[in-house]
Design an enzyme around this catalytic site. Structure first.
Site, PDB file in Angstrom:
ATOM      1  N   GLU A   1     -10.229  12.374   8.110  1.00 50.99           N
ATOM      2  CA  GLU A   1     -10.115  13.731   7.567  1.00 50.99           C
ATOM      3  C   GLU A   1     -11.451  14.473   7.627  1.00 50.99           C
ATOM      4  O   GLU A   1     -11.491  15.644   8.011  1.00 50.99           O
ATOM      5  CB  GLU A   1      -9.631  13.670   6.117  1.00 50.99           C
ATOM      6  CG  GLU A   1      -8.245  13.092   5.960  1.00 50.99           C
ATOM      7  CD  GLU A   1      -8.026  12.574   4.550  1.00 50.99           C
ATOM      8  OE1 GLU A   1      -7.616  13.367   3.698  1.00 50.99           O
ATOM      9  OE2 GLU A   1      -8.290  11.376   4.303  1.00 50.99           O
TER      10      GLU A   1
ATOM     11  N   ASP B   1      -9.043   0.349   2.151  1.00 49.86           N
ATOM     12  CA  ASP B   1      -8.042  -0.037   3.153  1.00 49.86           C
ATOM     13  C   ASP B   1      -8.611   0.303   4.536  1.00 49.86           C
ATOM     14  O   ASP B   1      -8.341   1.364   5.089  1.00 49.86           O
ATOM     15  CB  ASP B   1      -6.738   0.729   2.872  1.00 49.86           C
ATOM     16  CG  ASP B   1      -5.676   0.442   3.914  1.00 49.86           C
ATOM     17  OD1 ASP B   1      -5.727  -0.630   4.548  1.00 49.86           O
ATOM     18  OD2 ASP B   1      -4.786   1.299   4.096  1.00 49.86           O
TER      19      ASP B   1
ATOM     20  N   ARG C   1       1.125  16.103  13.609  1.00 55.60           N
ATOM     21  CA  ARG C   1       2.279  17.005  13.729  1.00 55.60           C
ATOM     22  C   ARG C   1       1.893  18.361  13.156  1.00 55.60           C
ATOM     23  O   ARG C   1       2.216  18.675  12.002  1.00 55.60           O
ATOM     24  CB  ARG C   1       3.477  16.464  12.922  1.00 55.60           C
ATOM     25  CG  ARG C   1       3.992  15.092  13.333  1.00 55.60           C
ATOM     26  CD  ARG C   1       5.064  14.596  12.360  1.00 55.60           C
ATOM     27  NE  ARG C   1       4.540  14.499  10.996  1.00 55.60           N
ATOM     28  CZ  ARG C   1       3.914  13.419  10.511  1.00 55.60           C
ATOM     29  NH1 ARG C   1       3.792  12.351  11.248  1.00 55.60           N
ATOM     30  NH2 ARG C   1       3.440  13.420   9.274  1.00 55.60           N
TER      31      ARG C   1
ATOM     32  N   GLU D   1      -9.269   4.152  -2.051  1.00 63.73           N
ATOM     33  CA  GLU D   1      -8.033   3.967  -2.812  1.00 63.73           C
ATOM     34  C   GLU D   1      -8.331   3.292  -4.146  1.00 63.73           C
ATOM     35  O   GLU D   1      -9.371   2.659  -4.329  1.00 63.73           O
ATOM     36  CB  GLU D   1      -7.036   3.075  -2.045  1.00 63.73           C
ATOM     37  CG  GLU D   1      -6.681   3.601  -0.662  1.00 63.73           C
ATOM     38  CD  GLU D   1      -5.440   2.955  -0.063  1.00 63.73           C
ATOM     39  OE1 GLU D   1      -4.649   2.340  -0.828  1.00 63.73           O
ATOM     40  OE2 GLU D   1      -5.260   3.066   1.155  1.00 63.73           O
TER      41      GLU D   1
ATOM     42  N   ASP E   1       0.846  -1.191   0.000  1.00 63.70           N
ATOM     43  CA  ASP E   1       0.000   0.000   0.000  1.00 63.70           C
ATOM     44  C   ASP E   1       0.880   1.239   0.000  1.00 63.70           C
ATOM     45  O   ASP E   1       1.736   1.401   0.867  1.00 63.70           O
ATOM     46  CB  ASP E   1      -0.930  -0.004   1.226  1.00 63.70           C
ATOM     47  CG  ASP E   1      -2.107   0.945   1.033  1.00 63.70           C
ATOM     48  OD1 ASP E   1      -2.430   1.277  -0.127  1.00 63.70           O
ATOM     49  OD2 ASP E   1      -2.695   1.365   2.044  1.00 63.70           O
TER      50      ASP E   1
ATOM     51  N   GLN F   1      -3.819   2.112  15.220  1.00 57.88           N
ATOM     52  CA  GLN F   1      -2.747   2.663  14.385  1.00 57.88           C
ATOM     53  C   GLN F   1      -1.917   3.700  15.144  1.00 57.88           C
ATOM     54  O   GLN F   1      -0.686   3.689  15.090  1.00 57.88           O
ATOM     55  CB  GLN F   1      -3.377   3.301  13.145  1.00 57.88           C
ATOM     56  CG  GLN F   1      -2.392   3.827  12.111  1.00 57.88           C
ATOM     57  CD  GLN F   1      -3.111   4.428  10.892  1.00 57.88           C
ATOM     58  OE1 GLN F   1      -4.340   4.411  10.813  1.00 57.88           O
ATOM     59  NE2 GLN F   1      -2.348   4.931   9.948  1.00 57.88           N
TER      60      GLN F   1
ATOM     61  N   LYS G   1      -4.320  -2.369  10.057  1.00 55.13           N
ATOM     62  CA  LYS G   1      -4.704  -2.463   8.644  1.00 55.13           C
ATOM     63  C   LYS G   1      -4.946  -3.904   8.187  1.00 55.13           C
ATOM     64  O   LYS G   1      -5.626  -4.118   7.188  1.00 55.13           O
ATOM     65  CB  LYS G   1      -3.564  -1.893   7.777  1.00 55.13           C
ATOM     66  CG  LYS G   1      -3.171  -0.465   8.095  1.00 55.13           C
ATOM     67  CD  LYS G   1      -4.112   0.513   7.455  1.00 55.13           C
ATOM     68  CE  LYS G   1      -3.574   1.923   7.528  1.00 55.13           C
ATOM     69  NZ  LYS G   1      -4.412   2.857   6.758  1.00 55.13           N
TER      70      LYS G   1
ATOM     71  N   HIS H   1      -4.292  13.939   1.504  1.00 59.64           N
ATOM     72  CA  HIS H   1      -4.499  13.029   2.645  1.00 59.64           C
ATOM     73  C   HIS H   1      -3.273  13.068   3.563  1.00 59.64           C
ATOM     74  O   HIS H   1      -3.401  13.221   4.784  1.00 59.64           O
ATOM     75  CB  HIS H   1      -4.732  11.610   2.127  1.00 59.64           C
ATOM     76  CG  HIS H   1      -4.764  10.557   3.188  1.00 59.64           C
ATOM     77  ND1 HIS H   1      -5.840  10.381   4.030  1.00 59.64           N
ATOM     78  CD2 HIS H   1      -3.836   9.629   3.564  1.00 59.64           C
ATOM     79  CE1 HIS H   1      -5.579   9.383   4.871  1.00 59.64           C
ATOM     80  NE2 HIS H   1      -4.374   8.912   4.605  1.00 59.64           N
TER      81      HIS H   1
ATOM     82  N   THR I   1      -9.144  -5.839   3.940  1.00 58.65           N
ATOM     83  CA  THR I   1      -9.013  -4.922   2.794  1.00 58.65           C
ATOM     84  C   THR I   1     -10.022  -5.430   1.776  1.00 58.65           C
ATOM     85  O   THR I   1     -10.101  -6.639   1.550  1.00 58.65           O
ATOM     86  CB  THR I   1      -7.588  -4.990   2.196  1.00 58.65           C
ATOM     87  OG1 THR I   1      -6.638  -4.763   3.237  1.00 58.65           O
ATOM     88  CG2 THR I   1      -7.397  -3.961   1.085  1.00 58.65           C
TER      89      THR I   1
ATOM     90  N   GLU J   1     -10.640   3.835   3.861  1.00 62.35           N
ATOM     91  CA  GLU J   1      -9.757   4.663   3.027  1.00 62.35           C
ATOM     92  C   GLU J   1     -10.103   4.393   1.566  1.00 62.35           C
ATOM     93  O   GLU J   1     -10.079   3.240   1.112  1.00 62.35           O
ATOM     94  CB  GLU J   1      -8.278   4.343   3.301  1.00 62.35           C
ATOM     95  CG  GLU J   1      -7.831   4.847   4.675  1.00 62.35           C
ATOM     96  CD  GLU J   1      -6.313   4.798   4.887  1.00 62.35           C
ATOM     97  OE1 GLU J   1      -5.638   4.047   4.167  1.00 62.35           O
ATOM     98  OE2 GLU J   1      -5.838   5.522   5.784  1.00 62.35           O
TER      99      GLU J   1
HETATM  100 CA    CA Z   1      -3.981   3.121   2.959  1.00 64.59          CA
END
Ligand code: CA
Length: 441
Positions: A388, A247, A158, A215, A142, A254, A267, A149, A271, A213
């Site tokens: 997000e 995902d 951060r 993807e 991945d 995490q 993860k 993102h 999937t 997620e």
């Molecule tokens: Ca991913």
């Protein structure tokens, strides 16, 4: 070299119609210009798996099609593994051979084809079929190509330094888990795991911050020998096609486990991919220039090439839909959570991922799966994850009917959709990638 595949031929003609009537319907994902591959059998049966090609709301069963005769010797040889349910052997063919089968299938399914009478009994309603993961996936990597993102998620962790200094130089990735990849329509148990409690004391229990997620999944076709990197100008000869990929991510697991080696149990529990692989050939009309914002560094030479700059990107519209248990009980349909375009989301192209993955001599094999990373657009409402959309769970989103979400609840079904559309080409779609969260056990 031939990379990327932008060459159009008779199979892309937007005027081409099929004798399968549903393939000519305006909104179908699977007109005759698409012809994606999937692995199928009669629902709830012990029928051996075989490979099929989607056409409208039907699938051409290649086991039956091969048995019906009437193909040239070259096509008979190409159909043989497909009839036996083995997509990987066909994926390993050189692009020219794959295009010969595409041309033969297109001609056979076209309106007015003399093959119609012979193949009419080989076409089966999708509603009568069950689908499997389309090919054997020995390895899954991945990537993290979605720069919006990466920036948004980076800010949550951060605030002063959202994008790490390597991001614009190295296509970031990690090695995922092939065994827990499932196909659209599946359900899976909410994972349990270790998380950091409010005072930092580790806790154990069901994931409280379960997320999706959005993807793209890129399937490797032709492999490369170990020790022989794939040059970027040949990279797309090694790609077979794309699916949608979810995902699933346990954000609380995490956050506690990811340093210093990256994602692991957050993860690997599930999937989900969509059942039909849309080939790179079908995507030829929808390629787009690959550009970087002014002032960004040029990629290192092994990640740069004229063809990649000219047409390395794939222009797809991507959507996420949510269907909750409450919506189902009220008889309501799913609600769209986001929509965006892959060309605005991805900082690296498919060819760059192949060139980078192999530059150290790593050998890719037919059927290997490369995830794009979460493809969030530049606007907050185009985000491809709840992390997000809800700003790390701090801003719940409100659904029609007043229900809210920060992260996923049991009974939620997440549906990914994608399509490609432009003037002068027939619209094609990737179908659906849907799966449902079950309670933890
Ligand atoms: Ca991913």
């Amino acid at each position: 070299m031939t990379t990327p595949h932008t060459r159009l031929d008779a199979t892309h003609d937007p005027a081409l119609r099929s004798w399968v009537p549903s393939a000519n319907a305006e909104g179908t994902d699977f007109p005759i210009q698409n012809l994606p591959f999937g692995r199928l059998r009669a629902a709830d049966s012990e029928e051996p798996w075989r490979i099929g090609v989607a056409i409208g709301d039907q699938a051409l069963d290649l086991q039956r099609a091969a048995a019906s005769g009437g193909w040239s010797a070259d096509i008979v040889a190409l159909l043989k593994p497909l009839a036996a349910g083995d997509l990987n052997s066909f994926m390993a063919q050189r692009p020219a051979a794959r295009r010969r089968l595409r041309a033969a299938l297109s001609a056979a399914l076209a309106e007015g084809s003399p093959s119609q009478a012979r193949l009419a009994g080989c076409v089966r309603p999708m509603a009568s079929l069950e689908m499997a993961v389309p090919c054997r996936i020995d390895d899954y990597t991945d990537f993290y190509t979605g720069i919006h993102h990466a920036t948004t998620v980076g800010k949550l962790f951060r605030p002063d330094n959202p994008l790490l200094p390597n991001y614009k130089w190295v296509p970031i990735g990690y090695h995922g888990r092939g065994s827990s990849i499932g196909v659209s329509g599946e359900s899976f148990r909410r994972p349990k795991g270790q998380t950091a409690g409010p005072d930092g004391t580790p806790q154990f229990g069901p994931c409280q911050r379960l997320d999706y997620e959005l993807e793209l999944g890129l399937f490797v076709g032709l492999g490369n020998e170990r020790g022989r990197p794939v040059p970027i100008d040949e990279a797309e000869d090694h790609l077979f096609g794309v699916t949608l990929l979810n995902d699933w991510s346990a954000r609380d697991v995490q956050a506690w486990e990811y340093q210093p080696l990256g994602p692991f149990l957050a993860k690997s529990f599930a999937t989900t991919v969509s059942p039909w692989i849309v080939t790179m050939d079908a995507l030829a009309p929808f390629r787009a220039p690959f550009t970087r914002p002014d002032g960004d560094p040029a990629p290192l030479p092994y990640l740069d090439g004229e063809a990649n700059r000219r047409a390395g990107a794939i222009d797809l519209t991507l959507e996420v839909w949510l269907h909750t248990a409450a919506q189902r009980e009220r008889g309501e349909g799913p609600v769209r959570l986001s929509s965006g375009r892959s060309v605005e989301a991805a900082y690296w192209t498919a060819a760059q991922l192949v060139a980078h993955h192999t530059v150290n001599g790593c050998n890719l094999q037919p059927g290997d799966l490369l995830g794009s990373g979460t493809l969030s657009g530049p606007l907050p409402e185009q985000a491809g994850s709840l992390l997000e959309l809800t700003q790390g769970g701090k801003q719940p989103i409100t659904l029609p009917g007043g229900d809210t979400r920060t992260f996923l609840r049991d009974g939620d079904t997440v549906i990914l959709r994608a399509f490609a559309q432009r003037d002068g080409a027939r619209r094609i779609g990737l179908g659906e990638c849907a799966a449902t969260v079950l309670p933890a056990v």
